[in-house]
Scaffold this motif. Structure first.
Motif, PDB file in Angstrom:
ATOM      1  N   CYS A  56      35.423  36.120  47.088  1.00 54.88           N
ATOM      2  CA  CYS A  56      34.331  36.289  46.122  1.00 54.88           C
ATOM      3  C   CYS A  56      32.995  36.001  46.814  1.00 54.88           C
ATOM      4  N   THR A  57      33.009  35.028  47.726  1.00 51.62           N
ATOM      5  CA  THR A  57      31.785  34.694  48.467  1.00 51.62           C
ATOM      6  C   THR A  57      31.262  35.927  49.197  1.00 51.62           C
ATOM      7  N   ALA A  58      32.182  36.656  49.852  1.00 52.96           N
ATOM      8  CA  ALA A  58      31.791  37.889  50.554  1.00 52.96           C
ATOM      9  C   ALA A  58      31.207  38.895  49.556  1.00 52.96           C
ATOM     10  N   GLU A 152      26.767  39.089  38.365  1.00 55.06           N
ATOM     11  CA  GLU A 152      27.665  38.196  37.619  1.00 55.06           C
ATOM     12  C   GLU A 152      28.716  37.613  38.570  1.00 55.06           C
ATOM     13  N   ASP A 153      28.746  36.302  38.649  1.00 52.58           N
ATOM     14  CA  ASP A 153      29.793  35.622  39.408  1.00 52.58           C
ATOM     15  C   ASP A 153      30.959  35.413  38.434  1.00 52.58           C
ATOM     16  N   CYS A 154      31.960  36.282  38.575  1.00 55.45           N
ATOM     17  CA  CYS A 154      33.109  36.267  37.647  1.00 55.45           C
ATOM     18  C   CYS A 154      34.311  35.599  38.315  1.00 55.45           C
ATOM     19  N   PHE A 176      34.600  38.929  41.692  1.00 52.02           N
ATOM     20  CA  PHE A 176      35.808  38.194  41.294  1.00 52.02           C
ATOM     21  C   PHE A 176      36.430  37.477  42.486  1.00 52.02           C
ATOM     22  N   SER A 177      37.172  36.408  42.188  1.00 49.86           N
ATOM     23  CA  SER A 177      37.859  35.644  43.234  1.00 49.86           C
ATOM     24  C   SER A 177      39.368  35.663  42.996  1.00 49.86           C
ATOM     25  N   PHE A 178      40.111  35.810  44.070  1.00 45.25           N
ATOM     26  CA  PHE A 178      41.574  35.736  43.963  1.00 45.25           C
ATOM     27  C   PHE A 178      42.107  34.575  44.811  1.00 45.25           C
ATOM     28  N   THR A 181      44.078  29.231  43.111  1.00 44.96           N
ATOM     29  CA  THR A 181      44.113  28.620  41.772  1.00 44.96           C
ATOM     30  C   THR A 181      43.658  29.590  40.672  1.00 44.96           C
ATOM     31  N   LYS A 182      43.149  30.762  41.050  1.00 44.48           N
ATOM     32  CA  LYS A 182      42.571  31.681  40.064  1.00 44.48           C
ATOM     33  C   LYS A 182      43.652  32.435  39.282  1.00 44.48           C
ATOM     34  N   GLN A 183      43.215  33.170  38.256  1.00 44.41           N
ATOM     35  CA  GLN A 183      44.166  33.874  37.368  1.00 44.41           C
ATOM     36  C   GLN A 183      45.085  34.810  38.157  1.00 44.41           C
ATOM     37  N   HIS A 312      35.511  20.899  37.908  1.00 40.26           N
ATOM     38  CA  HIS A 312      34.654  22.047  38.251  1.00 40.26           C
ATOM     39  C   HIS A 312      33.282  21.828  37.631  1.00 40.26           C
ATOM     40  N   TYR A 313      32.386  21.179  38.233  1.00 41.11           N
ATOM     41  CA  TYR A 313      32.268  20.671  39.580  1.00 41.11           C
ATOM     42  C   TYR A 313      31.752  19.247  39.486  1.00 41.11           C
ATOM     43  N   ALA A 314      31.953  18.438  40.506  1.00 42.84           N
ATOM     44  CA  ALA A 314      31.603  17.016  40.407  1.00 42.84           C
ATOM     45  C   ALA A 314      30.148  16.735  40.775  1.00 42.84           C
TER      46      ALA A 314
END
Ligand SMILES: Cc1ncc(COP(=O)(O)O)c(C=O)c1O
Length: 371
Positions: A56-58, A152-154, A176-178, A181-183, A312-314
């Motif tokens: 997702c960062t990329a 949008e950071d999804c 989106f991130s995979f 821990t993600k869906q 998420h997040y300290a």
């Protein structure tokens, strides 16, 4: 109860069999599963275009580049997010500016955004925290009027909708991130969706070295031109296969997540000293977030009872040394972000979480609240 894990992937033996077939085939990247997963993402989100990336960062980085963010620009991001959201801005030379968030949902909103607008503001990255969609329509309208780009950071929000439209379709891009821990989990991995052909073409080139033709478009192997600087942000084909199979089953996964969230909602509704956002069918429930006082005590008690959780997040990003020093930020820049950072706990939510486990988690939280 033996123990309750914080996250468990939804990878089946059949997926593993298919992935090993791909590995044995020798065709490890640029393969058919990249196309299939991208197509399935378009079908699922109803976006016109989709691009798989290595994280997702990329995707966020390429989105910022495609928006033309550069040195001298300010991009507003929520103070409560993963550092990747702000880093993506900084990679381009632009400055990340931190907006406060709602103390219950952790999402930023138009109110907090407006406080950070200057004549240098060129963009906003919204984060749909925990899967809760932001009040995106009014932010989209504001961005149009002000000619501000919206990303949008999804990362938490596969399956989240706002007014029946999948998130990620409101901004110029949705990322989106995979992450495991993600869906949906592919190890590392991510995707960008967009409804703009020019942005799609830009990101497609940027993700693969700036090369003008992908493998299928090349008439002769190895013959291509490089028209701009680019990166190597591709996803491998076996990762794409893992994602594709999980996405095919994702509707069921999402129904289960919502059922679990409803159960948490019911069993914790009357619990003293904790708060949480009210149930919403638009939320894809990446996790079930709760807010509590004396978080350390609660975490200790849950761990003692073998219930594993996360935060998420300290730390708000404005308190991270890198940003604090770089921009000489005030000690307590955003009040709500600080409160949220100190009080949030992410309870597990995944399809393999049993009714018994949910009841066990809630009974322990209720027991503690009565002490
Ligand atoms: C809100 C948010 N944005 C971006 C990222 C980065 O995602 P990735 O690890 O896929 O690069 C994360 C990671 O968890 C995240 O939580």
């Amino acid at each position: 109860m033996k123990k309750v894990e914080f996250s468990k992937q939804n990878i089946l033996p059949l997926d593993i069999k298919e992935v090993s077939k791909i590995i044995k085939s020798g065709w490890l990247t640029h393969g058919k599963y990249t196309d299939l997963f991208e197509k399935e993402l378009r079908k699922y989100t109803k976006a016109k275009y989709s691009i798989l990336v290595s994280s997702c960062t990329a995707g966020l980085h390429l989105s910022c580049l495609a928006m033309g963010f550069k040195k001298g620009d300010e991009i507003i991001v929520p103070d409560m997010t993963h550092t990747a959201t702000a880093h993506a801005v900084e990679y381009t030379g632009a400055k990340a500016v931190f907006a406060d968030v709602d103390p219950i949902t952790g999402n930023t909103n138009l109110n907090y955004i407006k406080r950070k607008i200057t004549n240098k503001t060129k963009g906003i990255i919204l984060v749909h925290m925990s899967g809760i969609p932001c009040q995106i329509e009014e932010i989209t309208k504001f961005c149009k009027v002000k000619r501000i780009k919206l990303i949008e950071d999804c990362a938490h929000a596969l399956g989240s909708t706002y007014k029946r439209k999948h998130v990620g379709n409101y901004g110029q891009t949705g990322c989106f991130s995979f992450y495991p821990t993600k869906q949906i989990a592919t190890g590392e991995g991510g995707a960008v969706i967009t409804n703009d052909k020019q942005i799609f073409l830009k990101i497609k080139r940027l993700k693969a070295f700036g090369i003008d033709k992908d493998l299928k478009e090349r008439k002769k192997a190895g013959v291509y031109d490089v028209k701009s600087l680019g990166y190597n942000y591709r996803m491998t084909d076996f990762q794409a296969a893992l994602g594709f199979f999980q996405l095919k089953r994702y509707k069921k996964n999402l129904i289960k997540r919502k059922k679990i969230a409803k159960k948490f909602n019911k069993l914790l509704l009357k619990t003293k000293n904790i708060k949480f956002p009210k149930y919403s069918n638009d939320n894809s429930y990446f996790i079930f977030p709760i807010l509590c006082k004396n978080r350390d005590n609660v975490l200790k008690f849950l761990k003692k009872n073998k219930i594993f959780t996360s935060i998420h997040y300290a730390t708000p990003l404005s308190k991270m040394s890198f940003y604090k020093k770089k921009y000489k930020l005030k000690l307590n820049l955003n009040k709500n972000s600080l409160i949220y950072a100190k009080s949030n706990i992410s309870l597990p939510n995944y399809p393999k979480l049993s009714n018994l486990e949910v009841e066990y988690i809630c009974s322990k939280i209720n027991q503690l609240s009565k002490k």
